[in-house]
Design a protein around this motif. Structure first.
Motif, mmCIF file in Angstrom:
data_model
loop_
_atom_site.group_PDB
_atom_site.id
_atom_site.type_symbol
_atom_site.label_atom_id
_atom_site.label_comp_id
_atom_site.label_asym_id
_atom_site.label_seq_id
_atom_site.Cartn_x
_atom_site.Cartn_y
_atom_site.Cartn_z
ATOM 1 N N ILE A 83 -18.883 74.121 36.055
ATOM 2 C CA ILE A 83 -19.359 73.124 35.080
ATOM 3 C C ILE A 83 -19.935 71.919 35.819
ATOM 4 O O ILE A 83 -20.988 71.384 35.448
ATOM 5 C CB ILE A 83 -18.214 72.725 34.124
ATOM 6 C CG1 ILE A 83 -17.849 73.895 33.214
ATOM 7 C CG2 ILE A 83 -18.592 71.501 33.304
ATOM 8 C CD1 ILE A 83 -16.604 73.661 32.393
ATOM 9 N N LEU A 84 -19.267 71.490 36.874
ATOM 10 C CA LEU A 84 -19.738 70.343 37.648
ATOM 11 C C LEU A 84 -21.087 70.647 38.305
ATOM 12 O O LEU A 84 -22.005 69.839 38.259
ATOM 13 C CB LEU A 84 -18.694 69.971 38.707
ATOM 14 C CG LEU A 84 -19.013 68.767 39.577
ATOM 15 C CD1 LEU A 84 -19.111 67.501 38.730
ATOM 16 C CD2 LEU A 84 -17.995 68.595 40.673
ATOM 17 N N ALA A 87 -23.313 72.878 37.328
ATOM 18 C CA ALA A 87 -24.328 73.020 36.278
ATOM 19 C C ALA A 87 -24.773 71.653 35.751
ATOM 20 O O ALA A 87 -25.969 71.413 35.515
ATOM 21 C CB ALA A 87 -23.782 73.880 35.141
ATOM 22 N N SER A 88 -23.838 70.735 35.576
ATOM 23 C CA SER A 88 -24.203 69.410 35.058
ATOM 24 C C SER A 88 -24.996 68.618 36.092
ATOM 25 O O SER A 88 -25.955 67.917 35.754
ATOM 26 C CB SER A 88 -22.975 68.647 34.609
ATOM 27 O OG SER A 88 -22.138 68.399 35.718
ATOM 28 N N LEU A 89 -24.652 68.721 37.363
ATOM 29 C CA LEU A 89 -25.419 68.020 38.392
ATOM 30 C C LEU A 89 -26.807 68.624 38.549
ATOM 31 O O LEU A 89 -27.781 67.902 38.778
ATOM 32 C CB LEU A 89 -24.673 68.055 39.731
ATOM 33 C CG LEU A 89 -23.439 67.159 39.817
ATOM 34 C CD1 LEU A 89 -22.750 67.370 41.166
ATOM 35 C CD2 LEU A 89 -23.782 65.720 39.621
ATOM 36 N N ALA A 135 -28.540 69.973 36.152
ATOM 37 C CA ALA A 135 -29.328 69.561 34.994
ATOM 38 C C ALA A 135 -29.836 68.132 35.159
ATOM 39 O O ALA A 135 -30.969 67.813 34.783
ATOM 40 C CB ALA A 135 -28.495 69.693 33.719
ATOM 41 N N CYS A 136 -29.026 67.269 35.739
ATOM 42 C CA CYS A 136 -29.452 65.883 35.951
ATOM 43 C C CYS A 136 -30.560 65.797 36.990
ATOM 44 O O CYS A 136 -31.460 64.976 36.886
ATOM 45 C CB CYS A 136 -28.275 65.023 36.410
ATOM 46 S SG CYS A 136 -27.074 64.699 35.132
#
Length: 119
Positions: free
Chosen positions: A16-17, A19-21, A23-24
């Motif tokens: 999750i970490l 994937a979120s980084l 995306a940013c």
């Protein structure tokens, strides 16, 4: 193969970490896209920040303007100096030279009398 719940939680949290980084990092937004203000607009005119000045007094009528022009031209012609006429300038220069000679003579006479008198 037995994977503990603890490892599953770590792996899912890491995924999750990541994937979120990711995306940013890939998101490209326009600067100030969330602002209600738009950027400067080229209108082709110079910016005008002050209101137009208004006349504080009553304006001249065309008749008043003509009368004022005639009065000033008469006053200007009345102030013409000797430099406007070479003959007048030459006569004035001759008068000044004569006055200078008379004053020099008077000064010599006064100095001659004062030096000859005893103190």
């Amino acid at each position: 193969m037995s994977i503990s719940v603890k490892n599953i939680m770590r792996l899912s949290g890491g995924a999750i970490l990541i994937a979120s980084l990711g995306a940013c990092a890939s998101q490209q937004t326009a600067p100030m896209s969330n602002s209600p203000l738009t950027g400067p607009v080229n209108t082709g005119t110079y910016p005008h920040f002050t209101p137009d000045p208004k006349g504080e007094t009553t304006q001249f009528t065309p008749e008043e303007k003509d009368a004022l022009r005639s009065r000033t031209s008469v006053a200007k012609s009345g102030q013409a100096g000797p430099s406007s006429d070479p003959a007048v300038a030459a006569r004035r220069q001759a008068e000044l030279q004569l006055l200078k000679k008379q004053q020099e003579a008077d000064l010599k006479e006064i100095e001659g009398k004062s030096s000859s008198t005893p103190q």
